[in-house]
Design a protein around this motif. Sequence first.
Motif, mmCIF file in Angstrom:
data_model
loop_
_atom_site.group_PDB
_atom_site.id
_atom_site.type_symbol
_atom_site.label_atom_id
_atom_site.label_comp_id
_atom_site.label_asym_id
_atom_site.label_seq_id
_atom_site.Cartn_x
_atom_site.Cartn_y
_atom_site.Cartn_z
ATOM 1 N N VAL A 47 0.851 -1.197 0.000
ATOM 2 C CA VAL A 47 0.000 0.000 0.000
ATOM 3 C C VAL A 47 0.887 1.248 0.000
ATOM 4 O O VAL A 47 0.646 2.185 -0.760
ATOM 5 N N PHE A 48 1.915 1.243 0.826
ATOM 6 C CA PHE A 48 2.828 2.385 0.864
ATOM 7 C C PHE A 48 3.498 2.588 -0.493
ATOM 8 O O PHE A 48 3.585 3.711 -0.989
ATOM 9 N N ASN A 49 3.974 1.509 -1.092
ATOM 10 C CA ASN A 49 4.641 1.618 -2.389
ATOM 11 C C ASN A 49 3.691 2.135 -3.467
ATOM 12 O O ASN A 49 4.076 2.942 -4.307
ATOM 13 N N VAL A 50 2.443 1.665 -3.446
ATOM 14 C CA VAL A 50 1.438 2.159 -4.394
ATOM 15 C C VAL A 50 1.262 3.662 -4.201
ATOM 16 O O VAL A 50 1.292 4.441 -5.166
ATOM 17 N N CYS A 51 1.099 4.086 -2.965
ATOM 18 C CA CYS A 51 0.904 5.511 -2.669
ATOM 19 C C CYS A 51 2.124 6.339 -3.071
ATOM 20 O O CYS A 51 1.990 7.400 -3.687
ATOM 21 N N ALA A 52 3.309 5.857 -2.733
ATOM 22 C CA ALA A 52 4.531 6.605 -3.038
ATOM 23 C C ALA A 52 4.721 6.756 -4.532
ATOM 24 O O ALA A 52 5.080 7.831 -5.016
ATOM 25 N N ARG A 53 4.435 5.740 -5.261
ATOM 26 C CA ARG A 53 4.619 5.826 -6.708
ATOM 27 C C ARG A 53 3.518 6.642 -7.359
ATOM 28 O O ARG A 53 3.758 7.344 -8.331
ATOM 29 N N TYR A 54 2.334 6.566 -6.835
ATOM 30 C CA TYR A 54 1.241 7.355 -7.403
ATOM 31 C C TYR A 54 1.437 8.841 -7.094
ATOM 32 O O TYR A 54 1.271 9.684 -7.961
ATOM 33 N N LEU A 55 1.798 9.141 -5.861
ATOM 34 C CA LEU A 55 1.896 10.534 -5.424
ATOM 35 C C LEU A 55 3.265 11.151 -5.688
ATOM 36 O O LEU A 55 3.395 12.372 -5.712
ATOM 37 N N GLY A 56 4.279 10.327 -5.829
ATOM 38 C CA GLY A 56 5.596 10.847 -6.166
ATOM 39 C C GLY A 56 6.455 11.238 -4.981
ATOM 40 O O GLY A 56 7.564 11.707 -5.166
ATOM 41 N N ASN A 57 5.947 11.071 -3.748
ATOM 42 C CA ASN A 57 6.807 11.345 -2.596
ATOM 43 C C ASN A 57 6.353 10.539 -1.390
ATOM 44 O O ASN A 57 5.184 10.184 -1.254
#
Length: 194
Positions: A47-57
């Motif tokens: 979930v964190f990786n999905v969020c980080a890649r989607y949001l860029g930070n």
Amino acid sequence: MTTSAPPYSRYVPADLSDEALVDRARVELLHSTVAYEELMRRYQRTVFNVCARYLGNERDADDVCQEVMLKVLHGLKQFEGKAKFKTWLYSITYNECITQYRKDKRRRRLYDALSLDPQEEAVPDPAPLDPGHASLDRVLIHVNPVDREILVLRFVAELEFQEIAQIMHLGLSATKMRYKRALEKLRNQLDNPF
């Protein structure tokens, strides 16, 4: 929902399937969070990786992850099990990422309107978590959000096309077509970097 053992009986959460953990969590949540914690442990990194890649930070990704966990905690009682838990979780994650992205977009427009440089206001993000994915992170930042969301759900969350279609409220063929186009754009980005 089939929970044969009473909620206070001992069990090893890691040995249970997602569905069994969901059933347990729904029964236990008033007095225990063991099953819920195991569900979150299983999916927290992805979930964190999905969020980080989607949001860029990573800073925004961490905030969104916390929101996702709270929504799951409060929503488990209403989870009907029509979809897999994983699909439901990534649907919440996807929606929270879109909400955060829209907030960031509004903030950037405000900075532009006030003639402020958002780069001056921002704190530099730490390096990506996995050096092997650094190039993917760099490319995804420059891919438009519509393409980014489907690539992240496919590559980072490792979801099937049917699951992605459910999350994005699209037909299966439309999902596959969007994926194909996004992948072509990503390849072009990799072939012609900046």
